[in-house]
Design a protein around this motif. Sequence first.
Motif, PDB file in Angstrom:
ATOM      1  N   LEU A 247     -41.297  13.573 -94.589  1.00 39.56           N
ATOM      2  CA  LEU A 247     -42.015  13.743 -93.308  1.00 39.56           C
ATOM      3  C   LEU A 247     -42.615  12.581 -92.865  1.00 39.56           C
ATOM      4  N   PHE A 248     -42.182  11.666 -92.555  1.00 39.66           N
ATOM      5  CA  PHE A 248     -42.712  10.225 -92.164  1.00 39.66           C
ATOM      6  C   PHE A 248     -42.746   9.266 -90.824  1.00 39.66           C
ATOM      7  N   THR A 249     -43.706   8.302 -90.180  1.00 40.32           N
ATOM      8  CA  THR A 249     -44.165   7.702 -89.192  1.00 40.32           C
ATOM      9  C   THR A 249     -43.900   6.193 -89.629  1.00 40.32           C
ATOM     10  N   SER A 250     -42.967   5.540 -88.830  1.00 38.69           N
ATOM     11  CA  SER A 250     -43.272   4.310 -89.006  1.00 38.69           C
ATOM     12  C   SER A 250     -42.737   3.850 -87.269  1.00 38.69           C
ATOM     13  N   HIS A 251     -43.517   2.435 -87.482  1.00 41.03           N
ATOM     14  CA  HIS A 251     -43.387   1.348 -86.757  1.00 41.03           C
ATOM     15  C   HIS A 251     -42.312   1.198 -86.571  1.00 41.03           C
ATOM     16  N   ARG A 252     -42.094   0.484 -87.535  1.00 40.13           N
ATOM     17  CA  ARG A 252     -40.731  -0.263 -87.262  1.00 40.13           C
ATOM     18  C   ARG A 252     -39.177   0.703 -88.080  1.00 40.13           C
ATOM     19  N   LEU A 253     -38.433   0.438 -87.067  1.00 39.85           N
ATOM     20  CA  LEU A 253     -37.985   1.324 -86.480  1.00 39.85           C
ATOM     21  C   LEU A 253     -36.090   1.022 -87.756  1.00 39.85           C
ATOM     22  N   THR A 254     -36.373   0.540 -88.565  1.00 39.43           N
ATOM     23  CA  THR A 254     -35.362  -0.590 -89.568  1.00 39.43           C
ATOM     24  C   THR A 254     -35.288   0.548 -89.939  1.00 39.43           C
ATOM     25  N   ASN A 255     -36.603   1.321 -90.508  1.00 39.96           N
ATOM     26  CA  ASN A 255     -36.619   1.411 -91.792  1.00 39.96           C
ATOM     27  C   ASN A 255     -36.260   2.919 -91.700  1.00 39.96           C
ATOM     28  N   LEU A 256     -35.399   3.581 -89.834  1.00 43.38           N
ATOM     29  CA  LEU A 256     -34.916   4.485 -89.933  1.00 43.38           C
ATOM     30  C   LEU A 256     -33.622   5.079 -90.992  1.00 43.38           C
ATOM     31  N   TYR A 257     -33.185   4.362 -91.177  1.00 39.91           N
ATOM     32  CA  TYR A 257     -31.766   4.619 -92.240  1.00 39.91           C
ATOM     33  C   TYR A 257     -32.079   5.450 -92.745  1.00 39.91           C
ATOM     34  N   LEU A 258     -33.814   6.543 -93.535  1.00 39.01           N
ATOM     35  CA  LEU A 258     -33.758   7.234 -94.416  1.00 39.01           C
ATOM     36  C   LEU A 258     -33.687   8.602 -93.844  1.00 39.01           C
ATOM     37  N   ALA A 259     -33.904   8.959 -92.582  1.00 35.00           N
ATOM     38  CA  ALA A 259     -33.967  10.611 -91.601  1.00 35.00           C
ATOM     39  C   ALA A 259     -33.026  10.634 -91.438  1.00 35.00           C
ATOM     40  N   ASP A 260     -33.432  12.039 -91.579  1.00 38.49           N
ATOM     41  CA  ASP A 260     -31.611  12.479 -91.523  1.00 38.49           C
ATOM     42  C   ASP A 260     -31.729  12.972 -90.022  1.00 38.49           C
ATOM     43  N   TRP A 261     -32.761  13.341 -89.726  1.00 36.43           N
ATOM     44  CA  TRP A 261     -32.723  12.995 -88.289  1.00 36.43           C
ATOM     45  C   TRP A 261     -34.512  12.606 -87.619  1.00 36.43           C
ATOM     46  N   ILE A 262     -34.957  12.767 -86.466  1.00 35.53           N
ATOM     47  CA  ILE A 262     -35.414  12.036 -86.085  1.00 35.53           C
ATOM     48  C   ILE A 262     -36.094  12.069 -84.816  1.00 35.53           C
ATOM     49  N   ILE A 263     -37.750  12.583 -84.174  1.00 36.61           N
ATOM     50  CA  ILE A 263     -38.550  13.438 -83.687  1.00 36.61           C
ATOM     51  C   ILE A 263     -39.825  12.008 -83.184  1.00 36.61           C
ATOM     52  N   VAL A 264     -38.827  11.572 -81.417  1.00 35.71           N
ATOM     53  CA  VAL A 264     -39.165  10.774 -80.807  1.00 35.71           C
ATOM     54  C   VAL A 264     -40.900  11.247 -79.914  1.00 35.71           C
ATOM     55  N   LEU A 265     -41.928  10.778 -79.883  1.00 34.83           N
ATOM     56  CA  LEU A 265     -42.977  11.533 -79.898  1.00 34.83           C
ATOM     57  C   LEU A 265     -43.623  10.813 -78.875  1.00 34.83           C
ATOM     58  N   GLU A 266     -44.129  11.253 -77.301  1.00 33.68           N
ATOM     59  CA  GLU A 266     -44.338   9.923 -76.271  1.00 33.68           C
ATOM     60  C   GLU A 266     -45.445  11.076 -75.375  1.00 33.68           C
ATOM     61  N   ASN A 267     -46.908  11.024 -75.231  1.00 31.47           N
ATOM     62  CA  ASN A 267     -48.199  11.803 -74.733  1.00 31.47           C
ATOM     63  C   ASN A 267     -48.453  12.838 -75.304  1.00 31.47           C
ATOM     64  N   GLY A 268     -47.799  12.548 -77.259  1.00 36.33           N
ATOM     65  CA  GLY A 268     -47.947  14.113 -77.108  1.00 36.33           C
ATOM     66  C   GLY A 268     -46.764  15.619 -76.927  1.00 36.33           C
ATOM     67  N   LYS A 269     -45.708  14.735 -76.422  1.00 38.65           N
ATOM     68  CA  LYS A 269     -44.744  16.500 -76.300  1.00 38.65           C
ATOM     69  C   LYS A 269     -43.537  15.667 -76.727  1.00 38.65           C
ATOM     70  N   ILE A 270     -42.477  16.428 -77.455  1.00 36.30           N
ATOM     71  CA  ILE A 270     -41.427  15.632 -78.429  1.00 36.30           C
ATOM     72  C   ILE A 270     -41.093  15.508 -76.551  1.00 36.30           C
ATOM     73  N   ILE A 271     -40.257  14.419 -76.778  1.00 35.87           N
ATOM     74  CA  ILE A 271     -38.925  13.559 -75.238  1.00 35.87           C
ATOM     75  C   ILE A 271     -37.420  13.494 -76.137  1.00 35.87           C
ATOM     76  N   GLU A 272     -37.452  13.403 -77.257  1.00 35.60           N
ATOM     77  CA  GLU A 272     -36.216  13.141 -77.899  1.00 35.60           C
ATOM     78  C   GLU A 272     -36.400  14.145 -79.266  1.00 35.60           C
ATOM     79  N   HIS A 273     -35.218  14.266 -79.469  1.00 35.31           N
ATOM     80  CA  HIS A 273     -34.494  14.555 -81.652  1.00 35.31           C
ATOM     81  C   HIS A 273     -33.593  14.250 -81.521  1.00 35.31           C
TER      82      HIS A 273
END
Length: 595
Positions: A544-570
Amino acid sequence: MKIKKTIISILDFLKNLLFCLELACSASKFYTFIRLLYKIVIPIFAILSAYILKVILDTINISKNWNIILLLCLSTLIINFTITGLNQLNIYVTKMHDSILDKKINLLIMEKSLNADIKMFDDSDYYDKFSIAQRDSQAFSFILWSTVDFISALVSVFGTLAIICHSNLLYGILLILATIPVTLATRQYTKLVYDLSVEQINDERKKQYLSYIASQKEYAQSIRLYNIKGYIKERYTDFWRYLFLARKKRIKPKTVMIGFLQLIPDIVIFGITLHIIIRIVEGKLSIGDFTLYTGLLTQLSSGIIAAINNAMEIYDNKMQMDNIKSFQMIPQDVQDSGELNIDEIEEIEFCNVSFIYPGTKERVLNDISFKIRKNEKVALVGINGSGKSTLIKLLLRFYDPTEGNILFNGIDIREYKLDSVRACFDVYFQNNCNFGFTISENIAIGKKKYEIDYRKMSEAIKIAGVEDIVNTAKYGIDTYLTRMFDDTGIEISIGQHQKIALARTFYRDKHVLLLDEPSSALDPEAESEIFDAIEKIGVNKTILFTSHRLTNLYLADWIIVLENGKIIEHGNKDILLQRRERFAELYGYQAEKFK
């Protein structure tokens, strides 16, 4: 009601005294016994010496029996030798015993601080209590030895008083009455001084902070760059002046008043001395009696003052003990009450988790639900303050959810032992710190030298890109970071510190890997190497990792997008880009910079 409060106060005092005595004995029963014996024997010897001197003078004046005189002088010499020997023994025993007690007391304070909830380190009130506890830590031993000194003074007072009152009861009564005003004033003064020190602890801490930053390397460049040397000294002086004037205003009048009140016993002793001289002239007392009673009067006055001062120290130290107990009683919200052990996490589930940081009202996380299965790689994406790092802190039980549950293998995280939970993770924080230990001690954190797996460490060093640091360091992996412990220690950059912290994460080699901005201080090449390494070692790991550089997301099987403390996409990267919603927007901000 007053009698009840007095009884409760006495019982509290006796409990504190018993605790301190147990602590002293736990350090050394022998040292404790010697110190107690010394405090009781010394005043008895002093009274005995005064009485022998009286007999010597009377013998010289009346019978001139030189055999008795010689025997009495020899007795005085033996007593003096004994007192000298006891004094030296007490000095040695006190130093040794205090050193052991100091270790025990500081470990008590450290234990509480090391086990305190993470939230406490964001609470200024906690730091105030911690500062007070550190300052007052010696109360544990002082209250015991002040009490022993008080008993010693009482032995001296009652012994001399008994002899003085045998000659004239009025002498003892007058001298005791003369000490009452100064006793009451000193008690009030002691409480005043201590209460003031507690009131000023926050400003005192600010003053000490300014002194601290003036001497620390991490602030040296900024201080010189912005030329704020004068500003720091001026602020320090302002705090000092404020504290000094407040103390002066409160303490000066009381000090003057106590000074005058302390003259009363001296005046009474002077009057009693004149009366003794008159009785000697009248033939009612001998020359030996004059030496005895004047000496005993001085000893009685000193004993009473010592008893008063010790009583005030006991009162003062009792307040300090109460403060230390208050610090010790700071509650822990994260309770290690679980009974289950967990060796491997097969599944992580957040069930309707909400969280509010202590002391605030805003929800950092709001009704979060998701599930991570074994060996999945999940990325948390969102702008600063969206709650990414908070999720990781909750996983490690630095905090417990305000609402909802976190499940490991279908069981609430609170059902597991705390150390068992944290031992399941390799963790890297974006603000990870290294210690002023050697490189190897930092990587194999908490391991003794003979416990280190050097083959495994070598691999971690290579994967994290620490080889260049080790190869240029004077003593390789045995080189100290910073010069805190060794002058040959090395100073390294933030990025290099980050690499060593990552090497520590890789060395632990746990099944679940938590990475919070693992490349925030690395250059692009080092960042690419790190993520390649993570990909390599993470084949059979849950990540489980966080990253501001979205180019590093190639590692992820899936992504959770958070905004204002809520999951808005996955979803996975491709699906999220196709939706053209918030993730695609964030991804676009970075992608367009390379067009």
